[in-house]
Design an enzyme around this catalytic site. Structure first.
Site, PDB file in Angstrom:
ATOM      1  N   TYR A 183      34.333  21.115 -17.377  1.00 30.28           N
ATOM      2  CA  TYR A 183      35.397  21.882 -16.474  1.00 30.28           C
ATOM      3  C   TYR A 183      33.996  23.456 -16.511  1.00 30.28           C
ATOM      4  CZ  TYR A 183      38.227  24.747 -12.893  1.00 30.28           C
ATOM      5  OH  TYR A 183      38.601  25.811 -12.050  1.00 30.28           O
ATOM      6  N   LYS A 226      31.863  24.333 -13.454  1.00 31.33           N
ATOM      7  CA  LYS A 226      31.980  25.895 -12.448  1.00 31.33           C
ATOM      8  C   LYS A 226      30.914  26.994 -13.000  1.00 31.33           C
ATOM      9  CE  LYS A 226      35.603  25.115 -10.238  1.00 31.33           C
ATOM     10  NZ  LYS A 226      35.414  24.736  -9.027  1.00 31.33           N
TER      11      LYS A 226
END
Length: 243
Positions: free
Chosen positions: A166, A170
């Protein structure tokens, strides 16, 4: 619809912060296109907006379906001819994500394919429509977890959040913002990364300090930036965030 009405596509807008971003944009007079991969959830989200007297429609949009992305772009082109705002909100987490030493490579691949590669594909497909706008805005929904600076700072509250898939997705999304802002600097398209904060949604397991309504405010602000808009920023509710 008036030719002066701005048109926005919000990906992953069938629930949570995406739906709230769509609602607040529509409340500001923007015609909103709800992008969602599930037809039933798209219909529910659309009914919610229409029941409040807001101007909206839905389009099927799965970030992992390249032909579907192109079909969505063609639908918008045929019906509207342009796009003024793109909010890249859709994203996923995976229970098998975790620290680099133990996370599942397959989980990391799924996250990157959706959160970064899928967002890149949507952005590329929508760019011809955004170029038709007098002042287009792209908002990439990022996270402070994507900051390399904060990930490497033991004093940061994000330091212990070791989710290699994750966080990397990003960070990659932030790279898209940096490079796209530079590539488009001579155009009317403004691109920024916005971290909404720690919002109570399905993505966070309904943990967090903010409601979806509160978390939507900053992305909406950047989607509606005026003529003095600056491109290539990474911001969160407390201000600019280090890359």
């Amino acid at each position: 619809m008036s030719v002066s009405t701005r048109i926005a596509l919000v990906t992953g807008a069938n629930k949570g912060i995406g739906l709230e971003i769509a609602r607040q944009l529509a409340q500001a007079g923007v015609f909103v296109i709800v992008g969602a991969r599930d037809p039933g959830r798209a219909d529910e989200a659309l009914k919610s907006l229409l029941s409040q007297g807001l101007a909206a429609q839905s389009v099927l949009l799965d970030l992992n379906n390249s032909s579907g992305i192109l079909a969505a772009a063609e639908t918008i082109r045929a019906e509207h001819g342009r796009l003024d705002i793109l909010v890249n909100n859709a994203g996923i987490v995976d229970a098998k994500d975790g620290p680099p030493t133990s996370s599942s490579p397959d989980a990391v691949r799924r996250i990157l394919d959706t959160n970064f590669v899928g967002t890149l594909a949507v952005t590329q497909a929508m760019l011809p429509l955004l170029r038709q706008s007098a002042a287009a805005r792209i908002v990439n929904l990022s996270s402070s977890l994507g900051s390399l600076t904060l990930n490497g700072d033991p004093a940061s509250p994000y330091y212990a959040a070791r989710l290699i898939g994750y966080n990397a997705s990003k960070a990659a999304l932030n790279m898209l913002t940096v490079q796209l802002a530079e590539e488009l600097k001579e155009t009317a398209i403004v691109v920024n990364s916005v971290s909404p904060g720690y919002v109570k949604t399905d993505l966070t397991g309904h943990n967090g300090f903010m409601t979806a309504e509160e978390g939507a405010k900053l992305p909406v602000k950047y989607a509606l930036l005026g003529d003095d808009a600056v491109s290539g920023k990474f911001v969160e509710p407390n201000g600019e965030t280090p890359w």
